[in-house]
Design a protein around this motif. Structure first.
Motif, PDB file in Angstrom:
ATOM      1  N   GLY A  37    -100.700   7.118 -30.510  1.00 35.96           N
ATOM      2  CA  GLY A  37    -101.376   6.660 -31.712  1.00 35.96           C
ATOM      3  C   GLY A  37    -102.859   6.954 -31.623  1.00 35.96           C
ATOM      4  O   GLY A  37    -103.477   6.770 -30.568  1.00 35.96           O
ATOM      5  N   SER A  38    -103.447   7.440 -32.717  1.00 36.48           N
ATOM      6  CA  SER A  38    -104.868   7.782 -32.725  1.00 36.48           C
ATOM      7  C   SER A  38    -105.487   7.340 -34.048  1.00 36.48           C
ATOM      8  O   SER A  38    -104.998   7.724 -35.108  1.00 36.48           O
ATOM      9  CB  SER A  38    -105.056   9.295 -32.555  1.00 36.48           C
ATOM     10  N   PRO A  39    -106.540   6.488 -33.979  1.00 35.80           N
ATOM     11  CA  PRO A  39    -107.136   5.870 -32.789  1.00 35.80           C
ATOM     12  C   PRO A  39    -106.141   4.944 -32.080  1.00 35.80           C
ATOM     13  O   PRO A  39    -105.126   4.559 -32.655  1.00 35.80           O
ATOM     14  CB  PRO A  39    -108.303   5.064 -33.354  1.00 35.80           C
ATOM     15  N   ALA A  40    -106.485   4.581 -30.859  1.00 36.50           N
ATOM     16  CA  ALA A  40    -105.576   3.773 -30.053  1.00 36.50           C
ATOM     17  C   ALA A  40    -105.415   2.371 -30.631  1.00 36.50           C
ATOM     18  O   ALA A  40    -106.275   1.873 -31.371  1.00 36.50           O
ATOM     19  CB  ALA A  40    -106.105   3.686 -28.622  1.00 36.50           C
ATOM     20  N   VAL A  89    -101.344 -10.681 -24.486  1.00 36.04           N
ATOM     21  CA  VAL A  89    -102.209  -9.699 -25.133  1.00 36.04           C
ATOM     22  C   VAL A  89    -101.618  -9.380 -26.504  1.00 36.04           C
ATOM     23  O   VAL A  89    -100.426  -9.109 -26.623  1.00 36.04           O
ATOM     24  CB  VAL A  89    -102.324  -8.412 -24.293  1.00 36.04           C
ATOM     25  N   VAL A  90    -102.461  -9.422 -27.521  1.00 34.92           N
ATOM     26  CA  VAL A  90    -102.049  -9.114 -28.884  1.00 34.92           C
ATOM     27  C   VAL A  90    -102.476  -7.685 -29.211  1.00 34.92           C
ATOM     28  O   VAL A  90    -103.629  -7.309 -28.975  1.00 34.92           O
ATOM     29  CB  VAL A  90    -102.689 -10.093 -29.891  1.00 34.92           C
ATOM     30  N   GLY A  91    -101.547  -6.888 -29.752  1.00 34.09           N
ATOM     31  CA  GLY A  91    -101.856  -5.512 -30.122  1.00 34.09           C
ATOM     32  C   GLY A  91    -101.727  -5.300 -31.623  1.00 34.09           C
ATOM     33  O   GLY A  91    -100.736  -5.694 -32.227  1.00 34.09           O
ATOM     34  N   LEU A  92    -102.749  -4.691 -32.214  1.00 33.50           N
ATOM     35  CA  LEU A  92    -102.733  -4.354 -33.640  1.00 33.50           C
ATOM     36  C   LEU A  92    -103.307  -2.951 -33.825  1.00 33.50           C
ATOM     37  O   LEU A  92    -104.375  -2.627 -33.282  1.00 33.50           O
ATOM     38  CB  LEU A  92    -103.565  -5.359 -34.443  1.00 33.50           C
ATOM     39  N   ARG A  93    -102.610  -2.134 -34.576  1.00 37.06           N
ATOM     40  CA  ARG A  93    -103.122  -0.793 -34.832  1.00 37.06           C
ATOM     41  C   ARG A  93    -104.270  -0.849 -35.847  1.00 37.06           C
ATOM     42  O   ARG A  93    -104.340  -1.759 -36.672  1.00 37.06           O
ATOM     43  CB  ARG A  93    -101.996   0.115 -35.322  1.00 37.06           C
ATOM     44  N   PRO A  94    -105.187   0.127 -35.787  1.00 36.06           N
ATOM     45  CA  PRO A  94    -106.379   0.088 -36.644  1.00 36.06           C
ATOM     46  C   PRO A  94    -106.082  -0.043 -38.136  1.00 36.06           C
ATOM     47  O   PRO A  94    -106.850  -0.667 -38.862  1.00 36.06           O
ATOM     48  CB  PRO A  94    -107.067   1.421 -36.327  1.00 36.06           C
ATOM     49  N   ILE A 120    -111.171  -0.371 -36.764  1.00 37.24           N
ATOM     50  CA  ILE A 120    -110.477  -0.549 -38.046  1.00 37.24           C
ATOM     51  C   ILE A 120    -110.403   0.797 -38.744  1.00 37.24           C
ATOM     52  O   ILE A 120    -111.376   1.557 -38.772  1.00 37.24           O
ATOM     53  CB  ILE A 120    -111.226  -1.560 -38.937  1.00 37.24           C
ATOM     54  N   GLU A 121    -109.255   1.094 -39.332  1.00 35.85           N
ATOM     55  CA  GLU A 121    -109.096   2.285 -40.149  1.00 35.85           C
ATOM     56  C   GLU A 121    -109.194   1.880 -41.616  1.00 35.85           C
ATOM     57  O   GLU A 121    -108.370   1.109 -42.106  1.00 35.85           O
ATOM     58  CB  GLU A 121    -107.743   2.937 -39.866  1.00 35.85           C
ATOM     59  N   ALA A 146     -98.277  -7.264 -35.719  1.00 35.74           N
ATOM     60  CA  ALA A 146     -98.792  -7.469 -34.359  1.00 35.74           C
ATOM     61  C   ALA A 146     -97.686  -7.285 -33.326  1.00 35.74           C
ATOM     62  O   ALA A 146     -96.519  -7.608 -33.569  1.00 35.74           O
ATOM     63  CB  ALA A 146     -99.402  -8.859 -34.230  1.00 35.74           C
ATOM     64  N   MET A 147     -98.065  -6.751 -32.171  1.00 41.71           N
ATOM     65  CA  MET A 147     -97.180  -6.661 -31.016  1.00 41.71           C
ATOM     66  C   MET A 147     -97.757  -7.537 -29.910  1.00 41.71           C
ATOM     67  O   MET A 147     -98.970  -7.762 -29.855  1.00 41.71           O
ATOM     68  CB  MET A 147     -97.038  -5.218 -30.528  1.00 41.71           C
ATOM     69  N   PHE A 148     -96.889  -7.991 -29.011  1.00 37.06           N
ATOM     70  CA  PHE A 148     -97.317  -8.911 -27.961  1.00 37.06           C
ATOM     71  C   PHE A 148     -96.868  -8.378 -26.606  1.00 37.06           C
ATOM     72  O   PHE A 148     -95.751  -7.887 -26.460  1.00 37.06           O
ATOM     73  CB  PHE A 148     -96.751 -10.308 -28.213  1.00 37.06           C
TER      74      PHE A 148
END
Length: 353
Positions: free
Chosen positions: A235-238, A275-280, A317-318, A340-342
């Protein structure tokens, strides 16, 4: 054409082990991309398949043949390197046919195979030129043509586009994808560029420190990563990662996001760190003063906004509107909580599902 099968493959340089028990099956006609950061072992693994590096353990099979200890010339593979490695005193046609000439093939057969490779790669107008009269992209096409002429069972590409400028990289990605469609060969391709991996691959193999982290189709890895490393690499940006604490079942508090995130993921007990992950693209700028703008990258159709949260965490942020934010602006933040991913708060960072 045929596939490639690796079983418990290892590689050591002296006392240092760089490949750790890799098991992988590349299907007949598949385009498989090895991707990962520098030093992850992707090129070493490719060179082991080619026979340029000896395996320290395990088995490599091409089709139904065990080639673990076979010489490179007997493996039925052709390799395209980062450097073009063309003979400067030979024409394009002579460069492409030189390997067959050295193995004693008749001139008529060589000419026929060179002509076919030239047609596929659109090199007909350049056959009498020498490498110095070609662009970088044209030289790389000649190097690929030299591989095609050999008629290999498997094509191996070791970062073939890294010496090209951005525009040529895009052009050559299209050419390689078209080549794969036209000849249907099994191809294994090494790159550190996840955009190349996403756009070319049928199957991506994500490597880290000589271990396969995950194997899958590009969008499967993007939407369903097994761990934090894969989520951040594909994924880009990360993907953005921020610290969180479990409040109770199904609810995580994150200071970086300034709020709680509900989830049906299997979380550890209350008080545990995650850890919470969210794409831009799943973040939005809002009114407020909890995050500081560090930089904006306005690219026309999209703008990337780099923020520092109140607790010091970094976010990207995109945005697809005509944002006019500047360095030092204070903004708020909203997010699509259902995206969100965890992940575990650990070195391995396994996904919590």
């Amino acid at each position: 054409m045929t596939g490639v099968n690796l079983q418990a493959v290892t590689k050591k340089f002296g006392d240092i082990q760089v490949i750790h028990g890799v098991d992988l099956k590349v299907e007949d006609g598949e385009f498989c991309v090895f991707v990962g950061p520098s030093g992850c072992g992707k090129s070493t693994l490719l060179r082991m398949i080619a026979g340029l590096e000896k395996t320290s353990g395990g088995k490599i099979a091409i089709g139904d043949r065990d080639v673990t200890d076979a010489d490179p010339a007997d493996r039925g593979v052709a390799m395209v390197f980062q450097t073009y490695a063309l003979y400067p005193h030979m024409t394009v046609a002579e460069n492409m046919g030189f390997g067959l000439k050295m193995t004693g093939h008749p001139k008529a057969e060589i000419d026929t195979k060179v002509a076919e490779a030239s047609r596929i790669l659109k090199l007909d107008d350049y056959l009498t030129r020498k490498p110095k009269a070609l662009s970088g992209g044209q030289r790389q096409r000649v190097a690929i043509g030299r591989a095609i002429v050999r008629g290999p069972e498997v094509f191996l590409f070791d970062e073939p586009l890294s010496n090209l400028d951005a525009e040529l990289r895009v052009e050559m990605r299209v050419e390689i994808a078209r080549l794969h469609r036209e000849i249907g060969a099994t191809m294994i391709y090494v790159t550190h560029d996840q955009v190349e991996a996403m756009t070319l691959a049928d199957k991506i193999v994500v490597l880290r420190k000589g271990v396969i982290e995950q194997v899958g189709a590009p969008l499967d890895l993007y939407h369903n990563p097994d761990n934090r490393f894969v989520a951040g690499f594909i994924g880009s940006p990360a993907m953005n990662f921020v610290a969180g604490v479990v409040e109770k079942a199904g609810l995580v508090l994150s200071e970086g996001l300034v709020g709680s995130v509900a989830t049906d993921a299997a979380l550890p007990g209350a008080g545990a760190k995650v850890v919470v992950g969210l794409r831009p693209q799943h973040l939005r700028v809002t009114e407020g003063a909890t995050h500081r703008v560090e930089m904006t990258e306005a690219l026309g159709g999209v703008t990337y906004i780099h923020l520092t949260a109140g607790n010091g965490e970094k976010l990207v942020i995109e945005a697809h509107d005509d944002t006019r934010l500047k360095l030092g602006d204070q903004v708020g933040l909203s997010f699509e909580a259902d995206k969100a991913m965890f992940f575990e708060d650990s070195e391995r960072g396994l996904r919590l599902r």
